[in-house]
Design an enzyme around this catalytic site. Sequence first.
Site, short mmCIF file in Angstrom:
data_model
loop_
_atom_site.label_atom_id
_atom_site.label_comp_id
_atom_site.label_asym_id
_atom_site.label_seq_id
_atom_site.Cartn_x
_atom_site.Cartn_y
_atom_site.Cartn_z
N HIS A 126 -3.48 -5.51 2.27
CA HIS A 126 -3.18 -5.62 3.68
C HIS A 126 -3.84 -7.18 4.00
CE1 HIS A 126 -1.91 -1.49 4.33
NE2 HIS A 126 -3.19 -1.26 3.42
N CYS A 156 0.68 -1.22 -0.15
CA CYS A 156 0.08 -0.08 -0.13
C CYS A 156 0.85 1.24 0.27
CB CYS A 156 -0.81 -0.17 1.11
SG CYS A 156 -2.49 1.24 0.94
N ARG A 206 -12.88 6.10 -0.80
CA ARG A 206 -11.54 5.41 -0.63
C ARG A 206 -11.89 4.08 -1.27
NH1 ARG A 206 -7.65 7.29 2.46
NH2 ARG A 206 -7.04 5.44 2.95
N1 GLN Z 1 -2.17 7.02 2.04
C1 GLN Z 1 -2.37 6.15 1.20
C2 GLN Z 1 -3.79 6.05 0.46
O1 GLN Z 1 -4.58 6.47 1.30
C3 GLN Z 1 -1.75 4.66 1.49
C4 GLN Z 1 -3.11 4.19 2.53
C5 GLN Z 1 -2.25 2.54 2.92
O2 GLN Z 1 -1.10 2.45 3.21
N2 GLN Z 1 -3.19 1.92 3.75
O3 GLN Z 1 -3.98 5.90 -0.64
#
Ligand code: GLN
Length: 249
Positions: A196, A95, A132
């Site tokens: 993850h 990520c 998101r």
């Molecule tokens: N900050 C990044 C995003 O939101 C990565 C987030 C994460 O590592 N879960 O895209």
Amino acid sequence: MKELKMLYLYPDMLELYGDYGNIQVLKYRLEKRGFNCIIDKYSIGDEKPDFKSYDIIFAGGGADNEQSILSEDLIKYKEDIKEAENEGVFFLLICGAYQLFGKYYKGVEGNIIPGLEIFPYYTEAIADRKKRCIGNIVLNVNLNGQETKVIGFENHGGQTYDIPTPFGKVLFGNGNKFGDTEEGFFKENVIATYLHGPLLSKNPEVTDYIIKHCLDRKYQEDIVLEPLNDEFENLCRKQLLDRFLNIDK
Ligand code: GLN
């Protein structure tokens, strides 16, 4: 005794949703087979690591804030990291770390966090902070000619573009962008992914791919890994795949 040496980058800043579990699973599956496992950690302020001396370099997920803080530190090592990657050191990047190995990450406010530019992709967050890619995700992945399903959990605002060689095809979930058909970035010695979970505990085949790849490289062999008892892992995977892919329904 044969061994693999791992470097965990920024464990105090890049560790979301159990990312450290990936290191623990690698160690567990190595030691069960009688291999030794060394884990070193690097954080801001520590002595410069000898990147090339490692077999595996791991970095996990992190929020925009952490990414902007550590980007400057990471970029100091750009040439060393590039050299290690070119020489075949294995990189597992989750990520936030996946994003930082590309050209740049553009945050919600339009702020640019420079990346290492080791890989050709770039990432931009969409303007609406509330939007998101969040949820469970299943991919179809080809590991050395073997098709396997990879299960994980994604949570990212960043949308990643220009990936020449994705990690997998999305069967359930979003992927590199909202509603994408592809996820992650993949090379023989690189898995960079939004998954993850932690990724490796849910996907023993991916773990063993990495272990075999690294042992073969280090010892110039074609090692056959002793099978482990994955009864619980497989039971868990079956439950998850049934749920997410509606298999048998
Ligand atoms: N900050 C990044 C995003 O939101 C990565 C987030 C994460 O590592 N879960 O895209």
